[in-house]
Design a protein around this motif. Structure first.
Motif, mmCIF file in Angstrom:
data_model
loop_
_atom_site.group_PDB
_atom_site.id
_atom_site.type_symbol
_atom_site.label_atom_id
_atom_site.label_comp_id
_atom_site.label_asym_id
_atom_site.label_seq_id
_atom_site.Cartn_x
_atom_site.Cartn_y
_atom_site.Cartn_z
ATOM 1 N N LEU A 115 -74.805 46.655 -90.643
ATOM 2 C CA LEU A 115 -75.119 47.213 -91.961
ATOM 3 C C LEU A 115 -75.248 48.732 -91.952
ATOM 4 O O LEU A 115 -74.735 49.408 -92.834
ATOM 5 C CB LEU A 115 -76.420 46.570 -92.481
ATOM 6 C CG LEU A 115 -76.801 46.806 -93.926
ATOM 7 C CD1 LEU A 115 -75.751 46.236 -94.869
ATOM 8 C CD2 LEU A 115 -78.147 46.156 -94.218
ATOM 9 N N CYS A 116 -75.951 49.287 -90.963
ATOM 10 C CA CYS A 116 -76.149 50.747 -90.964
ATOM 11 C C CYS A 116 -75.572 51.387 -89.704
ATOM 12 O O CYS A 116 -76.047 52.423 -89.231
ATOM 13 C CB CYS A 116 -77.627 51.080 -91.131
ATOM 14 S SG CYS A 116 -78.701 50.306 -89.921
ATOM 15 N N ARG B 93 -84.581 52.182 -90.110
ATOM 16 C CA ARG B 93 -83.578 52.234 -91.180
ATOM 17 C C ARG B 93 -84.075 51.398 -92.372
ATOM 18 O O ARG B 93 -84.547 50.267 -92.198
ATOM 19 C CB ARG B 93 -82.241 51.658 -90.693
ATOM 20 C CG ARG B 93 -81.512 52.501 -89.671
ATOM 21 C CD ARG B 93 -81.099 53.865 -90.156
ATOM 22 N NE ARG B 93 -80.462 53.829 -91.459
ATOM 23 C CZ ARG B 93 -80.239 54.914 -92.205
ATOM 24 N NH1 ARG B 93 -80.632 56.104 -91.794
ATOM 25 N NH2 ARG B 93 -79.644 54.803 -93.370
ATOM 26 N N GLU C 28 -82.482 49.815 -94.665
ATOM 27 C CA GLU C 28 -81.653 48.663 -95.073
ATOM 28 C C GLU C 28 -82.133 47.353 -94.466
ATOM 29 O O GLU C 28 -81.891 46.271 -95.012
ATOM 30 C CB GLU C 28 -80.186 48.878 -94.641
ATOM 31 C CG GLU C 28 -79.521 50.110 -95.198
ATOM 32 C CD GLU C 28 -79.684 51.344 -94.319
ATOM 33 O OE1 GLU C 28 -78.912 52.291 -94.524
ATOM 34 O OE2 GLU C 28 -80.587 51.367 -93.445
ATOM 35 N N CYS C 29 -82.771 47.455 -93.318
ATOM 36 C CA CYS C 29 -83.030 46.288 -92.475
ATOM 37 C C CYS C 29 -83.975 45.242 -93.078
ATOM 38 O O CYS C 29 -83.619 44.077 -93.212
ATOM 39 C CB CYS C 29 -83.611 46.771 -91.155
ATOM 40 S SG CYS C 29 -82.783 46.107 -89.742
ATOM 41 N N GLN D 65 -82.845 43.305 -96.107
ATOM 42 C CA GLN D 65 -81.701 42.451 -95.782
ATOM 43 C C GLN D 65 -82.112 41.190 -95.032
ATOM 44 O O GLN D 65 -81.594 40.108 -95.304
ATOM 45 C CB GLN D 65 -80.699 43.249 -94.925
ATOM 46 C CG GLN D 65 -79.493 42.474 -94.450
ATOM 47 C CD GLN D 65 -78.499 42.193 -95.561
ATOM 48 O OE1 GLN D 65 -78.485 42.884 -96.571
ATOM 49 N NE2 GLN D 65 -77.673 41.174 -95.388
#
Length: 196
Positions: free
Chosen positions: A16-17, A101, A103-104, A107
């Motif tokens: 994802l990142c 991060r 996003e983690c 998600q």
């Protein structure tokens, strides 16, 4: 169990990142459908990234001392689930590692927690975990949140990060070692005894 294994593979293969990760993606976490205590930390450091073993560093040694458990118990995923706010090493910043991060957790956390229906206690280690899970319920400072840990029980137990960088914090806040850690050890011991 097949679906569970598939879910683990999906997280292990997360990209994802990837573009932001200086050492590339290597999600580090450990969960089991029987996990009883969930440890939500920050993000792996370089040593953890290199070994792929969560909390395999001086911070982990200190955390195990706080919990009064050995490595074998700590790494028994049927007792301890380990899920950081950021699953991969985020890189270096001016004053240490960069924040996890962002996003983690959105998600993966809710998805993975569904696989751990027996969680009895969530240890929120550091400000990132506390901000995410406690939201408006957290106090104005990490110190106040940790000092008022009883307000978040029985679901959550907020803690300062056990990093060697926080030794000064420990010295200026002796109540943590004297008042908070004994209760933490009792809670952890009770849950482990019930599950063995």
């Amino acid at each position: 169990m097949k679906h569970f294994e598939r879910q683990l593979e999906e997280v292990k293969n997360c990209r994802l990142c990837e573009q932001y990760l200086p050492l590339g993606p290597r999600p580090v976490f450990s969960i089991h459908p029987s996990s009883k205590i969930l440890i939500v930390g920050q993000a792996p450091g370089t040593k953890v990234h290199a070994t792929g073993i969560p909390w395999n560093d001086p911070s982990g040694d200190e955390l195990r001392r706080w919990l009064d458990i050995d490595r074998e118990t700590f790494y028994d995923a049927s007792i301890f689930g380990i899920m950081p706010m950021g699953f991969c090493y985020p890189g270096k910043g001016k004053g240490g590692d960069l924040p996890p991060r962002p996003e983690c957790a959105p998600q993966w956390h809710d998805l993975l927690k569904k696989w751990m229906p027996e969680i009895e206690l969530v240890l929120l280690i550091g400000a990132y975990a506390q901000n995410y899970y406690l939201g408006k319920e957290k106090k104005k400072s990490l110190r106040e949140t940790v000092k008022n840990y009883q307000e978040y029980l029985p679901e959550f137990f907020p803690l300062v990060h056990p990093s060697p960088r926080n030794r000064r914090w420990m010295k200026t806040n002796p109540w943590f070692e004297d008042e908070v850690l004994p209760i933490l050890k009792i809670k952890v011991e009770e849950i482990i005894k019930k599950s063995t």
